[in-house]
Structures are given as structure tokens and as C-alpha cells.
Enzyme design. Structure first.
Site, PDB file in Angstrom:
ATOM      1  N   ASP A  79      66.130  39.677  26.095  1.00 29.16           N
ATOM      2  CA  ASP A  79      65.244  40.318  25.118  1.00 29.16           C
ATOM      3  C   ASP A  79      64.099  39.352  24.807  1.00 29.16           C
ATOM      4  O   ASP A  79      64.168  38.166  25.136  1.00 29.16           O
ATOM      5  CB  ASP A  79      66.018  40.640  23.817  1.00 29.16           C
ATOM      6  CG  ASP A  79      65.456  41.845  23.069  1.00 29.16           C
ATOM      7  OD1 ASP A  79      66.115  42.892  23.026  1.00 29.16           O
ATOM      8  OD2 ASP A  79      64.326  41.737  22.529  1.00 29.16           O
ATOM      9  N   TYR A 106      53.396  57.014  26.738  1.00 28.81           N
ATOM     10  CA  TYR A 106      54.855  56.936  26.871  1.00 28.81           C
ATOM     11  C   TYR A 106      55.345  57.976  27.877  1.00 28.81           C
ATOM     12  O   TYR A 106      56.175  57.694  28.736  1.00 28.81           O
ATOM     13  CB  TYR A 106      55.516  57.161  25.503  1.00 28.81           C
ATOM     14  CG  TYR A 106      57.025  57.001  25.502  1.00 28.81           C
ATOM     15  CD1 TYR A 106      57.614  55.750  25.277  1.00 28.81           C
ATOM     16  CD2 TYR A 106      57.874  58.083  25.708  1.00 28.81           C
ATOM     17  CE1 TYR A 106      58.997  55.601  25.265  1.00 28.81           C
ATOM     18  CE2 TYR A 106      59.258  57.945  25.693  1.00 28.81           C
ATOM     19  CZ  TYR A 106      59.816  56.698  25.469  1.00 28.81           C
ATOM     20  OH  TYR A 106      61.182  56.548  25.456  1.00 28.81           O
ATOM     21  N   LYS A 128      57.274  57.053  31.414  1.00 28.29           N
ATOM     22  CA  LYS A 128      58.659  57.429  31.711  1.00 28.29           C
ATOM     23  C   LYS A 128      58.749  58.392  32.900  1.00 28.29           C
ATOM     24  O   LYS A 128      59.720  58.372  33.656  1.00 28.29           O
ATOM     25  CB  LYS A 128      59.327  58.022  30.467  1.00 28.29           C
ATOM     26  CG  LYS A 128      59.512  57.000  29.323  1.00 28.29           C
ATOM     27  CD  LYS A 128      60.493  55.886  29.692  1.00 28.29           C
ATOM     28  CE  LYS A 128      60.813  54.981  28.521  1.00 28.29           C
ATOM     29  NZ  LYS A 128      61.830  53.958  28.821  1.00 28.29           N
ATOM     30  N   ASN A 149      66.350  48.527  30.479  1.00 32.82           N
ATOM     31  CA  ASN A 149      66.382  49.263  29.215  1.00 32.82           C
ATOM     32  C   ASN A 149      65.184  48.966  28.311  1.00 32.82           C
ATOM     33  O   ASN A 149      64.761  49.842  27.556  1.00 32.82           O
ATOM     34  CB  ASN A 149      67.692  48.925  28.489  1.00 32.82           C
ATOM     35  CG  ASN A 149      67.661  49.348  27.038  1.00 32.82           C
ATOM     36  OD1 ASN A 149      67.818  50.521  26.706  1.00 32.82           O
ATOM     37  ND2 ASN A 149      67.417  48.388  26.136  1.00 32.82           N
ATOM     38  N   VAL A 209      59.706  41.529  29.878  1.00 33.28           N
ATOM     39  CA  VAL A 209      59.689  42.246  31.166  1.00 33.28           C
ATOM     40  C   VAL A 209      58.280  42.512  31.679  1.00 33.28           C
ATOM     41  O   VAL A 209      58.099  42.905  32.823  1.00 33.28           O
ATOM     42  CB  VAL A 209      60.488  43.572  31.122  1.00 33.28           C
ATOM     43  CG1 VAL A 209      61.957  43.325  30.852  1.00 33.28           C
ATOM     44  CG2 VAL A 209      59.889  44.556  30.125  1.00 33.28           C
TER      45      VAL A 209
HETATM   46  P1  NAD Z   1      64.955  49.457  20.251  1.00 27.36           P
HETATM   47  O1  NAD Z   1      63.588  49.179  19.739  1.00 27.36           O
HETATM   48  O2  NAD Z   1      66.071  49.609  19.288  1.00 27.36           O
HETATM   49  O3  NAD Z   1      65.368  48.336  21.327  1.00 27.36           O
HETATM   50  C1  NAD Z   1      64.484  47.914  22.314  1.00 27.36           C
HETATM   51  C2  NAD Z   1      64.683  46.431  22.599  1.00 27.36           C
HETATM   52  O4  NAD Z   1      63.777  46.057  23.637  1.00 27.36           O
HETATM   53  C3  NAD Z   1      64.349  45.537  21.392  1.00 27.36           C
HETATM   54  O5  NAD Z   1      65.399  44.610  21.172  1.00 27.36           O
HETATM   55  C4  NAD Z   1      63.063  44.833  21.783  1.00 27.36           C
HETATM   56  O6  NAD Z   1      62.950  43.515  21.257  1.00 27.36           O
HETATM   57  C5  NAD Z   1      63.188  44.824  23.311  1.00 27.36           C
HETATM   58  N1  NAD Z   1      61.876  44.707  23.952  1.00 27.36           N
HETATM   59  C6  NAD Z   1      60.713  45.301  23.580  1.00 27.36           C
HETATM   60  N2  NAD Z   1      59.724  44.917  24.406  1.00 27.36           N
HETATM   61  C7  NAD Z   1      60.278  44.078  25.319  1.00 27.36           C
HETATM   62  C8  NAD Z   1      59.763  43.353  26.415  1.00 27.36           C
HETATM   63  N3  NAD Z   1      58.463  43.389  26.722  1.00 27.36           N
HETATM   64  N4  NAD Z   1      60.625  42.605  27.169  1.00 27.36           N
HETATM   65  C9  NAD Z   1      61.931  42.544  26.837  1.00 27.36           C
HETATM   66  N5  NAD Z   1      62.468  43.179  25.783  1.00 27.36           N
HETATM   67  C10 NAD Z   1      61.646  43.947  25.032  1.00 27.36           C
HETATM   68  O7  NAD Z   1      64.783  50.773  21.152  1.00 27.36           O
HETATM   69  P2  NAD Z   1      65.801  51.737  21.907  1.00 27.36           P
HETATM   70  O8  NAD Z   1      65.603  53.086  21.330  1.00 27.36           O
HETATM   71  O9  NAD Z   1      67.158  51.160  21.993  1.00 27.36           O
HETATM   72  O10 NAD Z   1      65.096  51.762  23.340  1.00 27.36           O
HETATM   73  C11 NAD Z   1      65.729  51.345  24.535  1.00 27.36           C
HETATM   74  C12 NAD Z   1      65.214  52.210  25.679  1.00 27.36           C
HETATM   75  O11 NAD Z   1      65.611  53.569  25.469  1.00 27.36           O
HETATM   76  C13 NAD Z   1      63.681  52.240  25.817  1.00 27.36           C
HETATM   77  O12 NAD Z   1      63.322  52.138  27.174  1.00 27.36           O
HETATM   78  C14 NAD Z   1      63.313  53.600  25.260  1.00 27.36           C
HETATM   79  O13 NAD Z   1      62.112  54.095  25.789  1.00 27.36           O
HETATM   80  C15 NAD Z   1      64.511  54.413  25.682  1.00 27.36           C
HETATM   81  N6  NAD Z   1      64.697  55.652  24.923  1.00 27.36           N
HETATM   82  C16 NAD Z   1      64.899  55.628  23.583  1.00 27.36           C
HETATM   83  C17 NAD Z   1      65.049  56.822  22.891  1.00 27.36           C
HETATM   84  C18 NAD Z   1      65.268  56.863  21.394  1.00 27.36           C
HETATM   85  O14 NAD Z   1      65.163  57.950  20.797  1.00 27.36           O
HETATM   86  N7  NAD Z   1      65.591  55.765  20.753  1.00 27.36           N
HETATM   87  C19 NAD Z   1      64.984  58.041  23.577  1.00 27.36           C
HETATM   88  C20 NAD Z   1      64.772  58.032  24.950  1.00 27.36           C
HETATM   89  C21 NAD Z   1      64.638  56.828  25.615  1.00 27.36           C
END
Ligand code: NAD
Length: 252
Positions: free
Chosen positions: A36, A155, A159, A89, A63
């Protein structure tokens, strides 16, 4: 245990879906690299895993930075001797901006993390996986990678690209012992919205009517279970696929 002695890297594992995946993989016997940009949060995930007598280390990597991604994989192999599972992720939301309102800086940041980050980590992982003709990649895409109005244009585009990249990668290496699949979660209760700012009024207005058709806001653990299935041999025949994990939202 479904992932006994496997070595897994989970990006963005300090929070939300990534954290749940890291915890579940560790419970299932994997040695987990919790990666992270938020070191404090990553260390918290590692502590939870170590407290339950499983193995994990935290490695900082943004990333969107290729050197850091390369170091992440190199360090993983150095620490654990190998590397078997990559979960792409890490991702960020946009501010629901439609095309006319996109600012270059935000577009590039979102594409760089959500899409190019997946490519960079996959490219580097393949340098390990191809040598041993074994490896699994799980990409956390989104309903926004399949539908047109779950977020803003950046976004949504980022995706959709992940889904295309997943299919291409899955097929290209199918005969080399490597699988690559994606999960398309619907709405999941995490911190992803907490960093949202300057939300587009027009974009949000257009998206809102579809939100009420969502039957269920999921939990990160729900997505983690699908990620476990895709990382394990239970899904050996599944490759280049997108598993929709949205409680039926997209079937409306
Ligand atoms: P979150 O914000 O709770 O967690 C995301 C994590 O990624 C955080 O710990 C953040 O510090 C880390 N991060 C951000 N930018 C980064 C980078 N450049 N390099 C490394 N780490 C980085 O979000 P989440 O909802 O758990 O999201 C995780 C994945 O799920 C994402 O790809 C998101 O698009 C996808 N997603 C989420 C949802 C939702 O409703 N929460 C729905 C569909 C898809």
C-alpha cells in the site's frame, strides 16, 4: 486450507477490499505481502495477520510508479523465495465527472493507478510466473467496468480497460499455466469515497437514479471470498473471465 504455502501480493491491502483479501488469504495459508502507499494501514493489516499466527510483511509501493512495482515483486521473491498470486486491488474513485468536466491531471492520475498500475504489476509478475509456468492474477475491476453510469468517465474508462486487459492476459498465457480473472464488485462499504472531492453535480445527478436500483451494499469480505475462489484451484477452469459480485445490481 486453499492457499497453503502460496505467496500472494495484494496491492492496496491497507484498507477495504484489499485488506479483507489479505486477511482471508492468510487464513487460508498464504504468505501475504500487504502492499500500500499508506504504511500505517498496511502495518495494521500485517499485525492482524501475525496476531493470528499467519505470515505477512508490508511493502510500500505506489502502483503508479514502475520502479516501486518492480521493487515490490523483487523484494517479495527475495523474502519468500517465490511468488504465486497477484491481486491488483489498489484503486481510486473519480469525482463522478462526465467527459466535458474532466481535468487532465485527474484523468491521468486515475488511469495511472487504476489501469496502468494493473498493467505494471501484471507485467512484472509475469516475469516470475512465466519462468515457473504457474501463477494467478486477480484484478479488482468494478461494475463501472461493465456499466456506463456507476461513476464518472475517468473511473468508468479505467475499469473498462482493466476488463479488456484481463481478458487479453488470460488468453495470452492460458497455455503457460497462468490464469488472469477480474471481479466486478457493485457498491461495497469501504473508504474509497472518503477522498472524493469536488463531486460533479451534473455527473452525480445522472448517476443517482441508478443507485436506487442497487439491492445491496456489499461488505469487503464478500468480495474477498470471490478473490479466494479465483486464486485457488477451485477455479482452475476459469480464465479471462469477469465475475460480477454486485448482488444483482447489474441484472436490473
Ligand atoms: P479503499 O480506499 O478502502 O482501499 C484502497 C487502498 O488502496 C487504500 O489502502 C489506499 O491507500 C490504496 N491505494 C490508493 N492508491 C494507491 C496507489 N497508487 N498504490 C498503492 N495503493 C494505493 O477502497 P476499496 O473500495 O477497498 O477499493 C479497492 C478496489 O476495489 C479498487 O480498485 C476499487 O476501484 C474497487 N472497487 C470498489 C468498490 C466499492 O464500492 N468500494 C466497487 C467496485 C470496485
Amino acid at each position: 486450507m486453499k492457499l497453503k504455502d502460496k505467496v500472494a501480493i495484494v496491492t492496496g491491502a491497507g484498507s477495504g477490499i484489499g485488506k479483507s483479501i489479505a486477511l482471508l488469504y492468510a487464513k487460508e495459508g498464504a504468505k501475504v505481502v500487504v502492499s500500500d502507499i499508506n504504511t500505517i494501514k498496511a502495518n495494521e493489516t500485517v499485525k492482524e495477520i501475525i496476531d493470528s499466527n499467519r505470515e505477512a510483511v508490508a511493502i510500500f509501493a505506489n502502483v503508479s510508479d514502475d520502479e516501486q512495482v518492480q521493487r515490490l515483486v523483487d523484494q517479495t521473491v527475495k523474502i519468500f523465495g517465490t511468488f504465486d498470486i497477484l491481486v491488483n486491488n489498489a484503486g481510486i474513485m473519480d469525482n463522478f465527472a462526465p467527459a466535458a468536466e474532466i481535468e487532465d491531471e485527474q484523468w491521468e492520475r486515475i488511469i495511472s493507478i487504476n489501469t496502468s498500475g494493473v498493467m505494471r504489476a501484471t507485467r512484472k509478475a509475469l516475469s516470475v510466473f512465466l519462468k515457473k509456468e504457474d501463477g494467478v492474477i486477480v484484478n479488482i475491476a468494478s461494475n463501472g467496468g461493465l456499466q456506463g453510469a456507476r461513476a464518472g468517465a475517468a473511473y468508468t474508462a479505467s475499469k473498462h480497460a482493466v476488463i479488456g486487459f484481463t481478458k487479453n492476459t488470460g488468453y495470452m498465457y492460458a497455455k503457460r499455466g497462468i490464469r488472469c480473472n477480474a471481479i466486478a464488485p457493485g457498491s461495497v462499504e469501504t473508504n474509497i469515497g472518503s477522498r472524493m472531492h469536488d463531486v460533479s453535480e451534473f455527473g452525480m445527478h445522472q448517476v443517482r437514479p441508478g443507485m436506487v436500483t442497487n439491492p445491496y451494499v456489499g461488505r469487503p469480505e464478500d468480495v474477498a471470498k470471490v478473490a479466494l475462489f479465483l486464486a485457488s484451484d477451485d477455479s482452475v477452469s476459469i480464465n479471462g473471465a469477469v465475475i460480477v459480485a454486485d448482488a444483482g445490481w447489474s441484472s436490473y
